[in-house]
Design a protein around this motif. Structure first.
Motif, PDB file in Angstrom:
ATOM      1  N   LEU A 364     -10.372   4.941  10.626  1.00  0.00           N
ATOM      2  CA  LEU A 364      -9.464   5.849  11.313  1.00  0.00           C
ATOM      3  C   LEU A 364      -8.547   5.102  12.273  1.00  0.00           C
ATOM      4  CD1 LEU A 364     -11.831   8.883  12.043  1.00  0.00           C
ATOM      5  CD2 LEU A 364     -10.167   8.617  10.181  1.00  0.00           C
ATOM      6  N   ALA A 365      -8.975   3.925  12.725  1.00  0.00           N
ATOM      7  CA  ALA A 365      -8.124   3.103  13.593  1.00  0.00           C
ATOM      8  C   ALA A 365      -7.164   2.242  12.774  1.00  0.00           C
ATOM      9  CB  ALA A 365      -8.977   2.216  14.493  1.00  0.00           C
ATOM     10  N   GLU A 366      -7.647   1.742  11.636  1.00  0.00           N
ATOM     11  CA  GLU A 366      -6.818   0.909  10.747  1.00  0.00           C
ATOM     12  C   GLU A 366      -6.277   1.791   9.622  1.00  0.00           C
ATOM     13  OE1 GLU A 366      -5.994  -2.194  11.179  1.00  0.00           O
ATOM     14  OE2 GLU A 366      -7.283  -2.640  12.913  1.00  0.00           O
ATOM     15  N   LYS A 367      -5.353   2.661   9.973  1.00  0.00           N
ATOM     16  CA  LYS A 367      -4.913   3.709   9.049  1.00  0.00           C
ATOM     17  C   LYS A 367      -4.254   3.167   7.785  1.00  0.00           C
ATOM     18  CE  LYS A 367      -4.479   7.555  12.323  1.00  0.00           C
ATOM     19  NZ  LYS A 367      -5.275   6.942  13.392  1.00  0.00           N
ATOM     20  N   GLU A 368      -3.430   2.139   7.911  1.00  0.00           N
ATOM     21  CA  GLU A 368      -2.743   1.616   6.728  1.00  0.00           C
ATOM     22  C   GLU A 368      -3.747   1.035   5.730  1.00  0.00           C
ATOM     23  OE1 GLU A 368       0.329   2.053   5.746  1.00  0.00           O
ATOM     24  OE2 GLU A 368       0.489   3.316   7.530  1.00  0.00           O
ATOM     25  N   MET A 369      -4.745   0.324   6.237  1.00  0.00           N
ATOM     26  CA  MET A 369      -5.786  -0.215   5.368  1.00  0.00           C
ATOM     27  C   MET A 369      -6.534   0.933   4.672  1.00  0.00           C
ATOM     28  SD  MET A 369      -8.956  -2.778   6.332  1.00  0.00           S
ATOM     29  CE  MET A 369      -9.785  -1.585   7.389  1.00  0.00           C
ATOM     30  N   PHE A 370      -6.861   1.957   5.437  1.00  0.00           N
ATOM     31  CA  PHE A 370      -7.587   3.104   4.898  1.00  0.00           C
ATOM     32  C   PHE A 370      -6.748   3.843   3.863  1.00  0.00           C
ATOM     33  CE2 PHE A 370      -9.886   7.306   6.025  1.00  0.00           C
ATOM     34  CZ  PHE A 370     -10.876   7.050   5.092  1.00  0.00           C
ATOM     35  N   LEU A 371      -5.469   4.056   4.170  1.00  0.00           N
ATOM     36  CA  LEU A 371      -4.583   4.759   3.237  1.00  0.00           C
ATOM     37  C   LEU A 371      -4.443   3.990   1.924  1.00  0.00           C
ATOM     38  CD1 LEU A 371      -1.839   5.974   5.721  1.00  0.00           C
ATOM     39  CD2 LEU A 371      -3.218   7.455   4.236  1.00  0.00           C
ATOM     40  N   THR A 372      -4.412   2.670   2.015  1.00  0.00           N
ATOM     41  CA  THR A 372      -4.333   1.853   0.798  1.00  0.00           C
ATOM     42  C   THR A 372      -5.545   2.115  -0.099  1.00  0.00           C
ATOM     43  OG1 THR A 372      -3.078   0.125   1.927  1.00  0.00           O
ATOM     44  CG2 THR A 372      -4.218  -0.509  -0.094  1.00  0.00           C
ATOM     45  N   GLN A 373      -6.734   2.154   0.508  1.00  0.00           N
ATOM     46  CA  GLN A 373      -7.933   2.425  -0.275  1.00  0.00           C
ATOM     47  C   GLN A 373      -7.921   3.845  -0.843  1.00  0.00           C
ATOM     48  OE1 GLN A 373     -11.847   2.449   1.662  1.00  0.00           O
ATOM     49  NE2 GLN A 373     -12.731   1.673  -0.247  1.00  0.00           N
ATOM     50  N   LEU A 374      -7.503   4.807  -0.042  1.00  0.00           N
ATOM     51  CA  LEU A 374      -7.493   6.192  -0.510  1.00  0.00           C
ATOM     52  C   LEU A 374      -6.521   6.372  -1.678  1.00  0.00           C
ATOM     53  CD1 LEU A 374      -7.644   8.128   2.894  1.00  0.00           C
ATOM     54  CD2 LEU A 374      -9.523   7.548   1.332  1.00  0.00           C
ATOM     55  N   ARG A 375      -5.374   5.733  -1.621  1.00  0.00           N
ATOM     56  CA  ARG A 375      -4.421   5.827  -2.740  1.00  0.00           C
ATOM     57  C   ARG A 375      -5.017   5.225  -4.007  1.00  0.00           C
ATOM     58  NH1 ARG A 375      -0.692   4.172   1.319  1.00  0.00           N
ATOM     59  NH2 ARG A 375      -0.690   2.048   0.459  1.00  0.00           N
ATOM     60  N   ALA A 376      -5.722   4.098  -3.863  1.00  0.00           N
ATOM     61  CA  ALA A 376      -6.339   3.466  -5.033  1.00  0.00           C
ATOM     62  C   ALA A 376      -7.395   4.380  -5.653  1.00  0.00           C
ATOM     63  CB  ALA A 376      -6.957   2.127  -4.629  1.00  0.00           C
ATOM     64  N   ILE A 377      -8.196   5.032  -4.821  1.00  0.00           N
ATOM     65  CA  ILE A 377      -9.224   5.958  -5.327  1.00  0.00           C
ATOM     66  C   ILE A 377      -8.572   7.141  -6.020  1.00  0.00           C
ATOM     67  CG2 ILE A 377     -11.067   7.548  -4.637  1.00  0.00           C
ATOM     68  CD1 ILE A 377     -11.710   5.580  -2.332  1.00  0.00           C
ATOM     69  N   LEU A 378      -7.525   7.684  -5.422  1.00  0.00           N
ATOM     70  CA  LEU A 378      -6.821   8.821  -6.027  1.00  0.00           C
ATOM     71  C   LEU A 378      -6.264   8.446  -7.399  1.00  0.00           C
ATOM     72  CD1 LEU A 378      -5.037  10.183  -2.850  1.00  0.00           C
ATOM     73  CD2 LEU A 378      -6.460  11.560  -4.384  1.00  0.00           C
ATOM     74  N   ARG A 379      -5.648   7.291  -7.516  1.00  0.00           N
ATOM     75  CA  ARG A 379      -5.087   6.865  -8.804  1.00  0.00           C
ATOM     76  C   ARG A 379      -6.181   6.682  -9.846  1.00  0.00           C
ATOM     77  NH1 ARG A 379      -1.966   1.602  -7.467  1.00  0.00           N
ATOM     78  NH2 ARG A 379      -1.813   1.543  -9.768  1.00  0.00           N
ATOM     79  N   ALA A 380      -7.338   6.154  -9.408  1.00  0.00           N
ATOM     80  CA  ALA A 380      -8.449   5.929 -10.345  1.00  0.00           C
ATOM     81  C   ALA A 380      -9.057   7.232 -10.832  1.00  0.00           C
ATOM     82  CB  ALA A 380      -9.522   5.081  -9.672  1.00  0.00           C
ATOM     83  N   SER A 381      -8.814   8.322 -10.113  1.00  0.00           N
ATOM     84  CA  SER A 381      -9.418   9.609 -10.486  1.00  0.00           C
ATOM     85  C   SER A 381      -8.952  10.120 -11.840  1.00  0.00           C
ATOM     86  CB  SER A 381      -9.104  10.657  -9.413  1.00  0.00           C
ATOM     87  OG  SER A 381      -7.710  10.945  -9.367  1.00  0.00           O
ATOM     88  N   LEU A 382      -7.833   9.588 -12.344  1.00  0.00           N
ATOM     89  CA  LEU A 382      -7.348  10.005 -13.666  1.00  0.00           C
ATOM     90  C   LEU A 382      -8.239   9.497 -14.798  1.00  0.00           C
ATOM     91  CD1 LEU A 382      -3.489   9.434 -13.353  1.00  0.00           C
ATOM     92  CD2 LEU A 382      -4.697  11.622 -13.412  1.00  0.00           C
ATOM     93  N   PHE A 383      -9.120   8.546 -14.497  1.00  0.00           N
ATOM     94  CA  PHE A 383      -9.868   7.870 -15.556  1.00  0.00           C
ATOM     95  C   PHE A 383     -11.339   8.267 -15.615  1.00  0.00           C
ATOM     96  CE2 PHE A 383      -6.193   5.385 -14.427  1.00  0.00           C
ATOM     97  CZ  PHE A 383      -5.642   5.071 -15.662  1.00  0.00           C
ATOM     98  N   GLY A 384     -11.707   9.292 -14.863  1.00  0.00           N
ATOM     99  CA  GLY A 384     -13.102   9.721 -14.905  1.00  0.00           C
ATOM    100  C   GLY A 384     -13.390  10.769 -13.851  1.00  0.00           C
ATOM    101  N   ASN A 385     -14.666  11.024 -13.659  1.00  0.00           N
ATOM    102  CA  ASN A 385     -15.120  12.055 -12.710  1.00  0.00           C
ATOM    103  C   ASN A 385     -15.370  11.411 -11.347  1.00  0.00           C
ATOM    104  OD1 ASN A 385     -16.209  14.270 -11.454  1.00  0.00           O
ATOM    105  ND2 ASN A 385     -18.066  14.335 -12.688  1.00  0.00           N
ATOM    106  N   VAL A 386     -14.285  11.071 -10.665  1.00  0.00           N
ATOM    107  CA  VAL A 386     -14.352  10.331  -9.404  1.00  0.00           C
ATOM    108  C   VAL A 386     -14.484  11.289  -8.224  1.00  0.00           C
ATOM    109  CG1 VAL A 386     -13.042   8.839  -7.834  1.00  0.00           C
ATOM    110  CG2 VAL A 386     -13.070   8.345 -10.286  1.00  0.00           C
ATOM    111  N   LYS A 387     -15.372  10.938  -7.310  1.00  0.00           N
ATOM    112  CA  LYS A 387     -15.527  11.662  -6.047  1.00  0.00           C
ATOM    113  C   LYS A 387     -15.398  10.647  -4.917  1.00  0.00           C
ATOM    114  CE  LYS A 387     -19.174  14.275  -8.432  1.00  0.00           C
ATOM    115  NZ  LYS A 387     -18.575  15.566  -8.747  1.00  0.00           N
ATOM    116  N   VAL A 388     -14.992  11.098  -3.737  1.00  0.00           N
ATOM    117  CA  VAL A 388     -14.843  10.204  -2.593  1.00  0.00           C
ATOM    118  C   VAL A 388     -15.837  10.612  -1.513  1.00  0.00           C
ATOM    119  CG1 VAL A 388     -13.052  11.570  -1.432  1.00  0.00           C
ATOM    120  CG2 VAL A 388     -13.180   9.094  -1.033  1.00  0.00           C
ATOM    121  N   MET A 389     -16.353   9.621  -0.777  1.00  0.00           N
ATOM    122  CA  MET A 389     -17.353   9.897   0.252  1.00  0.00           C
ATOM    123  C   MET A 389     -17.060   9.041   1.486  1.00  0.00           C
ATOM    124  SD  MET A 389     -21.481   9.924  -0.172  1.00  0.00           S
ATOM    125  CE  MET A 389     -21.669   8.216  -0.713  1.00  0.00           C
ATOM    126  N   PHE A 390     -17.045   9.702   2.643  1.00  0.00           N
ATOM    127  CA  PHE A 390     -16.779   9.011   3.902  1.00  0.00           C
ATOM    128  C   PHE A 390     -18.095   8.660   4.595  1.00  0.00           C
ATOM    129  CE2 PHE A 390     -13.039  12.097   3.742  1.00  0.00           C
ATOM    130  CZ  PHE A 390     -12.193  11.167   3.145  1.00  0.00           C
TER     131      PHE A 390
END
Length: 545
Positions: A364-390
């Protein structure tokens, strides 16, 4: 009797073969500027030779055991292909004017020291991979050939200080009836290979090499971690009989593990696997896993000089999604901090890092780093049953802020016209007692909960699970822990949300019935524990609450 850590189940009773570590004396030489390029070239040639050896070992393992166990060697090849690692060794040669053998040894030793001090057992055991590669490179540079294992031509229990994955892959089960090491843990690659080869193993036995010789007979219980030195004939015969019975049971367990795990009264329990790299998926599938209950994404961020790019993360996440072919894949966002430091982030030393700036707090402090990871997870969701966990959520406010960034990542991808799945389940880890006590407030904002029992136990009792002096407090079966888990399940189910457990407790059959009785819907564990756990679940009769 000697007590160690049970690393691979089964029984053995044989004479000992002591495997001594090769004594590697690495020359430290100061080189002239004119020698820098030749030494760097020598380093590259040796790395290529080691990669060829690893590829040969990989193929041997594939033919002998199966593709799913080749992940260990794929990860070794990935390490050697890492340009950052080669750059570190080149820098040591050029800037410090040191010979290639010394430079490689120093750089690999630094990585080994980094992993050895981590709290997470899975990540800590990765030190053995770097040690294996360090010694391979050193032996190649020094012209040493390790032929000690080739001397074994009778049934033995192999006893050594430590066993590398490469050495384990060379073992012949017809001669090696058991493995004993002075150090190591249950999640090491060597322990995983031992379980696959169905070789009973006990690790972490301290200074056992001081107590035995090649004339010693050992009786080994890989289920309890017990060793008996020079046992009587009755124990030897009993252990040999028990091992035969175990081998027969294991064959039937693996066949049955690919079916869903219903209790005898009809409740379906999802039994998933914990992974740290994409290569680990193969073992989960081979053992009948229903999905990935915990993908530790931090492996992408550790041991490198710069943050992984969005594309690099996307490739890793999508590879897992494809491999699992529609089965659920829960990607935990990076759990960095505490014992896992990143050189490319300004992370100030903390007096108590495990209660400090880590996991979701860092993200939450390093937002750009976090957003980069979240975008990668979102894009990968097209290829399977992906869920995200904090991870490490302690308050509702933290969760809402993380979800706001999740929505922002979606907006950024939409602006780029990048596609992602519309419906992705969001969950959180329950590791902090404060979160366990407010599940009723957290539930409206998530789709599921996953209880990280390792941290929940140590935070509940204020006891470091790695500190032997307070180890007596680390008790998964304590009423305080069971009541917390029961409350989490009850409050989550009241709002239609499912609950999993992904700590060590989830893979321990002794706690399985209690967890299922409390209403837990999913258990996630190391892949080798899946067949036995499914069998245990099928024997249960747990009335619904």
């Amino acid at each position: 009797m000697i007590k160690g850590i049970a690393a691979s189940p089964g029984y053995a009773a044989e004479r000992v073969f002591v495997l001594k570590e090769a004594e590697l004396v690495i020359p430290r030489e100061t080189i002239a500027a004119a020698q820098v390029d030749p030494e760097q070239q020598k380093l590259r040639e040796v790395i290529e030779q080691v990669k060829i050896e690893i590829a040969v070992t990989r193929e041997t393992v594939r033919q002998r055991i199966g593709e799913h166990e080749c992940a260990i060697f794929d990860s070794h090849l990935m390490i050697l292909d890492d340009p950052t690692l080669v750059q570190e060794m080149d820098k040591e040669i050029k800037d410090e004017n040191k010979n290639a053998a010394w430079a490689a040894h120093q750089v690999f030793s630094g990585h080994i020291a980094f992993f050895e001090q981590l709290d997470d057992e899975y990540l800590r055991e990765r030190a053995a991979d770097f040690k294996d590669l360090r010694d391979k490179i050193a032996m190649k540079m020094l012209g040493i050939v390790d032929s000690s294992l080739d001397q074994i031509e009778r049934p033995v229990i192999l006893v050594t200080h430590d066993l590398t994955p490469s050495q384990t892959a060379r073992l012949k089960p017809e001669w090696i009836k058991g493995i004993v090491t002075e150090i190591g843990g249950t999640t090491s690659h060597s322990a995983i290979l031992a379980r696959t080869l169905q070789i009973p193993a006990v690790v972490g036995c301290g200074s056992i090499l001081d107590e035995i010789t090649n004339d010693t007979t050992l009786a080994l219980d890989g289920n309890s971690g017990e060793l008996h030195v020079n046992p009587d004939a009755e124990r030897i015969n009993r252990y040999q009989r028990l091992q035969q019975e175990y081998v027969e049971e294991l064959a039937s367990l693996r066949d049955a593990a690919h079916a869903p795990a219903h209790t005898s009264d009809g409740k379906l329990i999802e039994v998933a696997g914990n992974i740290g790299t994409p290569e680990d998926c193969k073992a989960v599938l081979a053992n009948g896993g229903d999905g990935i209950g915990l993908f530790r994404s931090e492996f992408l961020f550790l041991e490198r000089e710069q943050m992984p790019s969005e594309d690099e993360q996307f490739e890793a996440y999508s590879a897992v999604a494809r491999e699992m072919a529609g089965r659920p894949v829960i990607i935990r966002t990076m759990d960095i901090g505490g014992d896992k430091q990143l050189p490319y982030l300004q992370m100030e030393p903390e007096e108590n890092p495990f209660l400090g700036f880590r996991a979701i707090r860092l993200c939450l402090a390093e937002k750009e780093m976090f957003l980069t990871q979240l975008r990668a997870i979102l894009r990968a969701s097209l290829f399977g049953n992906v869920k995200v966990m904090f991870p490490m959520i302690a308050t509702v406010e933290e969760l809402l802020e993380a979800k706001a960034l999740w929505e922002l990542a979606k907006e950024q991808l939409t602006t780029r016209q990048a596609s992602f799945a519309e419906q992705i389940e969001i969950g959180i880890m329950i590791e902090v007692p404060s979160a366990a006590l407010i599940v009723d407030q957290l539930a409206p904002h998530v789709d599921f909960f996953s209880i990280g029992s390792n941290d929940l136990i140590q935070y509940t009792f204020a006891a470091d699970r790695m500190n032997q002096k307070v180890g007596y407090l680390y008790n998964p079966g304590h009423p305080a822990i069971l009541r917390l888990i029961g409350k989490v399940v009850q409050d989550a189910h009241a709002q239609g949300k499912w609950v999993g457990v992904c700590g060590e407790m989830a893979g321990d059959p002794k706690y399985a019935k209690e967890l299922v009785a409390l209403g837990v819907d999913e258990l996630s564990m190391t892949s080798s524990s899946i067949p036995k756990m499914k069998q245990e679940i099928k024997k249960m009769n747990v009335p619904s609450n």
